[in-house]
Design an enzyme around this catalytic site. Structure first.
Site, PDB file in Angstrom:
ATOM      1  N   ARG A  12       0.816  -1.216   0.000  1.00 27.21           N
ATOM      2  CA  ARG A  12       0.000   0.000   0.000  1.00 27.21           C
ATOM      3  C   ARG A  12       0.849   1.266   0.000  1.00 27.21           C
ATOM      4  NH1 ARG A  12      -3.746   0.071   5.074  1.00 27.21           N
ATOM      5  NH2 ARG A  12      -4.615   1.784   3.855  1.00 27.21           N
ATOM      6  N   ASP A  48      -8.940   2.190   4.028  1.00 23.28           N
ATOM      7  CA  ASP A  48      -9.275   0.771   4.075  1.00 23.28           C
ATOM      8  C   ASP A  48     -10.695   0.593   3.564  1.00 23.28           C
ATOM      9  OD1 ASP A  48      -6.849   0.067   5.023  1.00 23.28           O
ATOM     10  OD2 ASP A  48      -7.472  -0.281   7.099  1.00 23.28           O
ATOM     11  N   GLU A  49     -11.015  -0.586   3.059  1.00 21.23           N
ATOM     12  CA  GLU A  49     -12.307  -0.802   2.423  1.00 21.23           C
ATOM     13  C   GLU A  49     -13.484  -0.670   3.383  1.00 21.23           C
ATOM     14  OE1 GLU A  49     -12.773  -4.799   1.024  1.00 21.23           O
ATOM     15  OE2 GLU A  49     -11.428  -5.586   2.549  1.00 21.23           O
ATOM     16  N   ASP A  52       1.103   0.691   8.969  1.00 26.86           N
ATOM     17  CA  ASP A  52       0.697   2.059   9.270  1.00 26.86           C
ATOM     18  C   ASP A  52       1.521   2.643  10.412  1.00 26.86           C
ATOM     19  OD1 ASP A  52      -0.359   0.298  11.060  1.00 26.86           O
ATOM     20  OD2 ASP A  52      -2.327   1.252  11.190  1.00 26.86           O
ATOM     21  N   ARG A  71       0.939  -5.512  17.173  1.00 28.10           N
ATOM     22  CA  ARG A  71       1.190  -4.092  16.916  1.00 28.10           C
ATOM     23  C   ARG A  71       2.133  -3.515  17.971  1.00 28.10           C
ATOM     24  NH1 ARG A  71      -1.977  -1.669  13.192  1.00 28.10           N
ATOM     25  NH2 ARG A  71      -1.881   0.385  14.172  1.00 28.10           N
TER      26      ARG A  71
END
Length: 731
Positions: free
Chosen positions: A539, A555-556, A644, A687
């Site tokens: 991305r 994001d979708e 991200d 994360r």
């Protein structure tokens, strides 16, 4: 005829007598005044304020030709010629550009022999090269070659001195007289003169050397590097102390120096002359004689007192609390103190005549350091309030930082080295000195992206321009179903309705092929589907289809209205170097776990804007892919939802600024499809592990916290809805 000759002779004799009687006095006066002028020159300087300078030096000392231990010009020239037999080498004459045309800029390191000695510092250099994106294990692809023979320490009295280097390199089939080779050196020569003798012929190789004499330096070919100790961090390391809002600094001390005082030999005169400036208040100058095996044999009357005062101050405390730091030469021209002062945000005052400063080809050190003269120490300019012995000397120009974070890590030294050589290979695409000397610095301005200032997010104010007035929506689709879901359809409709939207790109990262074009909704802007490679880092790849400055990453499953998109884009155009978006997270230090924590709870601080709904400049795609090491991208691809966080860390490391949150109708909740309960906890743990691994990789935590959120003017004010520009944000 005889009478005529007699008259001519008498006339000639009379003329000489007249010249002797009337002109001789003028000749004697001329000789007298010439003697007085010579005497005046010999007695220079004639101090009018001699009483203020009792402790400095005698006039006879100032008249001397310098340290007798210094090598004579003939000795230096002989030593230079023994090393630089190809002293006229330039890139055009001693470098084969054709090796770099097919595979680009690639670096090959020679295989290491089993019993070959290797110092810790040179091992770090080779390891850093082999970890870089420019490394190639194939010599056929190489543009540049680096020896596996340790050439850092060429002092033959050192235990790390490698013998018979000439014989070894001549046996290498790739040596080719040194052409397209790079040789590293930190220490050259030995006691007592410390000349530039390396003990072997470098041929046509580029020399990356510390303590480089300007008379030996081959401009446009060699590269001067800073002197660094063996414990210099390969990557990471302590963060620099210079911040954007800390100049001009107001610190406890004006000027400091703490170091060895050589009693004899080269480099002794400069450091011996520093003791007179110490006042114990705002100017600290401390020296010690305790170094070397036989220092007591040469100790003078000052040694005992100096050694006592030396222990009263901490070196690091002095560096971090002083505006100026004296960096005198040591036995050689360079000093560890140079990098230490830069990292401590202390302006270096350099006293090392003839030193070719590190990376001076790119860095304008006049903006970050004061270069003094060893023989004219009193004429180094000082800011007010100045010591009494400098009154009347003009102050220096206002010092500004070259870069916000000085390159003090070994990996950054090497990366800067590669960029300088690359700029030489492609001069039409090389960085300007403005890019090198303006934050965030030349290392973060990739010429492969552009050489035009207006294409970068950092220079709009200096360039007098603004970002483009349109943005590209970039939607990442990862749903396993082959058909389009309702959330992505609503998102496409909302984004395409924005007056600022130029196009929509959909990164299709699903296993099944994307739906045919007829299944996609009709939009007022072009919609293009890009097939992904199944990696999370996809991305942030610099796709050629992205033509606008602004990228809206989505994001979708993101839910946004057209008004929210419009307002966020207007805010971003005022802060094009930052990430501007909606969903936020924050980081914190956990003292019990002694690691960084990550939270998605609603707090009064934020440090991360999730790229599920965020604007940023397209240049960060290039930095993400081409600047960050491949190991970091591999880390992102191996951990769930880490890309991200890395993008936020990258932007914060570059700008030293936090992201910006804008108003959102609905609070975003971080969810991952199919992860609930234990799976959701695993996702959160991933994360947090990602955050700590990134902090370890950078050597510090680049993220910057903020308490700022931007709302539209008149947001929720008690005025008519008709007067509000974004009334739908309040519904």
């Amino acid at each position: 005829m005889q009478t005529r000759k007699k008259y001519i002779f008498l006339t000639f004799l009379a003329s000489w007598l007249l010249l002797f009687f009337f002109g001789g006095d003028q000749v004697r006066r001329f000789a007298f005044f010439s003697g007085r002028k010579a005497e005046a020159r010999r007695n220079w300087p004639h101090w009018t304020d001699r009483s203020l300078l009792k402790s400095f030096a005698d006039p006879e000392e100032l008249q001397s030709d310098g340290d007798p231990s210094l090598p004579s010009p003939r000795e230096r020239r002989a030593a230079r010629l023994s090393v630089y037999k190809n002293s006229r080498c330039r890139m055009e004459t001693c470098f084969d550009f054709s090796r770099c045309e097919k595979h680009g800029f690639k670096v090959f390191t020679y295989p290491r022999e089993r019993d070959q000695p290797l110092s810790e510092s040179y091992g770090k250099i080779l390891a850093s090269i082999e970890r870089s994106r420019y490394y190639t294990p194939n010599p056929e692809e190489a543009c540049l070659f680096v020896l596996s023979i340790d050439t850092l320490d060429r002092d033959h009295l050192s235990g790390q001195y490698v013998h018979n280097v000439n014989e070894k390199i001549r046996g290498f089939p790739l040596w080719n007289g040194g052409r397209n080779h790079l040789i590293f050196n930190l220490y050259s020569g030995t006691w007592p003169n410390y000349t530039e003798d390396l003990g072997f012929d470098i041929g046509q190789a580029i020399l990356a050397k510390a303590s480089f004499y300007t008379e030996s330096f081959r401009p446009g070919f060699d590269i001067s590097i800073p002197l660094f100790p063996k414990d210099h961090p390969q990557r990471g390391g302590e963060k620099g102390w210079l911040y954007q809002d800390s100049v001009p600094p107001k610190k406890k001390y004006l000027l400091v120096f703490k170091g060895k005082r050589y009693l004899t030999g080269i480099g002794s005169s400069t450091r011996n002359a520093l003791h007179h400036i110490h006042n114990g208040k705002d100017i600290i100058s401390l020296t010690t004689c305790k170094h070397g095996k036989d220092w007591e044999k040469h100790k003078d009357t000052r040694c005992d007192k100096d050694n006592v005062n030396y222990e009263k101050f901490d070196y690091q405390e002095l560096l971090h609390n002083s505006t100026f730091c004296i960096v005198p030469r040591g036995r050689r021209l360079g000093s560890f103190r140079f990098l230490e002062a830069l990292q401590a945000a202390c302006i270096p005052v350099l006293l090392s005549d003839g030193w070719e400063l590190p990376f001076a080809e790119a860095i304008d050190w006049g903006k970050a350091a004061i270069v003094g003269n060893e023989r004219l120490l009193l004429q180094v300019p000082w800011p007010d309030p100045a010591p009494h012995w400098t009154q009347g000397i003009p102050p220096p120009p206002i010092m500004t930082p070259v870069v916000v974070e000085p390159p003090v890590k070994l990996g950054e030294h090497l990366y800067g080295l590669w960029q300088i050589i690359k700029d030489r290979l492609l001069p039409h695409r090389s960085r300007s000195r403005f890019l090198w000397n303006t934050p965030p610095g030349g290392l973060l301005a990739l010429p492969d992206f552009s050489t035009h200032l207006g294409d970068f997010p950092f220079y709009y104010l200096q360039h007098g321009s603004s970002p483009s007035e349109k943005f590209t929506a970039f939607i990442r689709a990862v749903s396993p179903a082959g058909s389009l879901s309702q959330p992505i359809l609503r998102l496409i409709q909302a984004v395409s309705g924005s007056q600022y939207c130029a196009q929509i790109l959909v990164l299709w990262s699903c296993e099944k092929p994307p739906p045919p074009s007829g299944k996609w909704p009709q939009t007022a802007v072009p919609l293009t589907v890009i097939q992904g490679r199944g990696k999370l880092s996809d991305r942030f790849f610099p796709y050629a289809a992205i033509q606008t400055d602004a990228v809206l990453s989505l994001d979708e499953h993101t839910s946004l209205s057209t008004s929210e998109v419009d307002f966020a884009f207007v805010v971003w155009r005022s802060f094009p170097e930052r990430i501007v978006g909606f969903p936020t997270q924050s980081h914190f230090w956990d003292p019990e776990q002694k690691r960084w924590g990550y939270t998605s709870k609603w707090t009064n601080e934020l440090s991360i804007v999730l790229t599920a709904a965020a604007f940023y400049h397209r240049y960060y795609h290039s930095l993400f892919t081409e600047y960050l090491p491949a190991g970091l991208r591999e880390l992102v691809d191996s951990l769930a939802a880490c890309e991200d966080i890395l993008m936020n860390v990258l932007v914060a490391a570059v700008t030293k600024l936090p992201p910006i949150k804008v108003t959102q109708r609905k609070q975003h909740k971080e969810t991952v499809k199919g992860t609930t309960g234990a799976a959701g906890g695993w996702h959160f743990s991933q994360r947090q592990d990602c955050l700590n691994q990134l902090a370890d990789w950078f050597g510090y935590m680049p993220l910057v916290s903020s308490q700022l959120r931007l709302d539209p003017v008149l947001f929720k004010d008690q005025v008519s809805v008709l007067r509000k520009k974004y009334p739908r944000l309040e519904k």
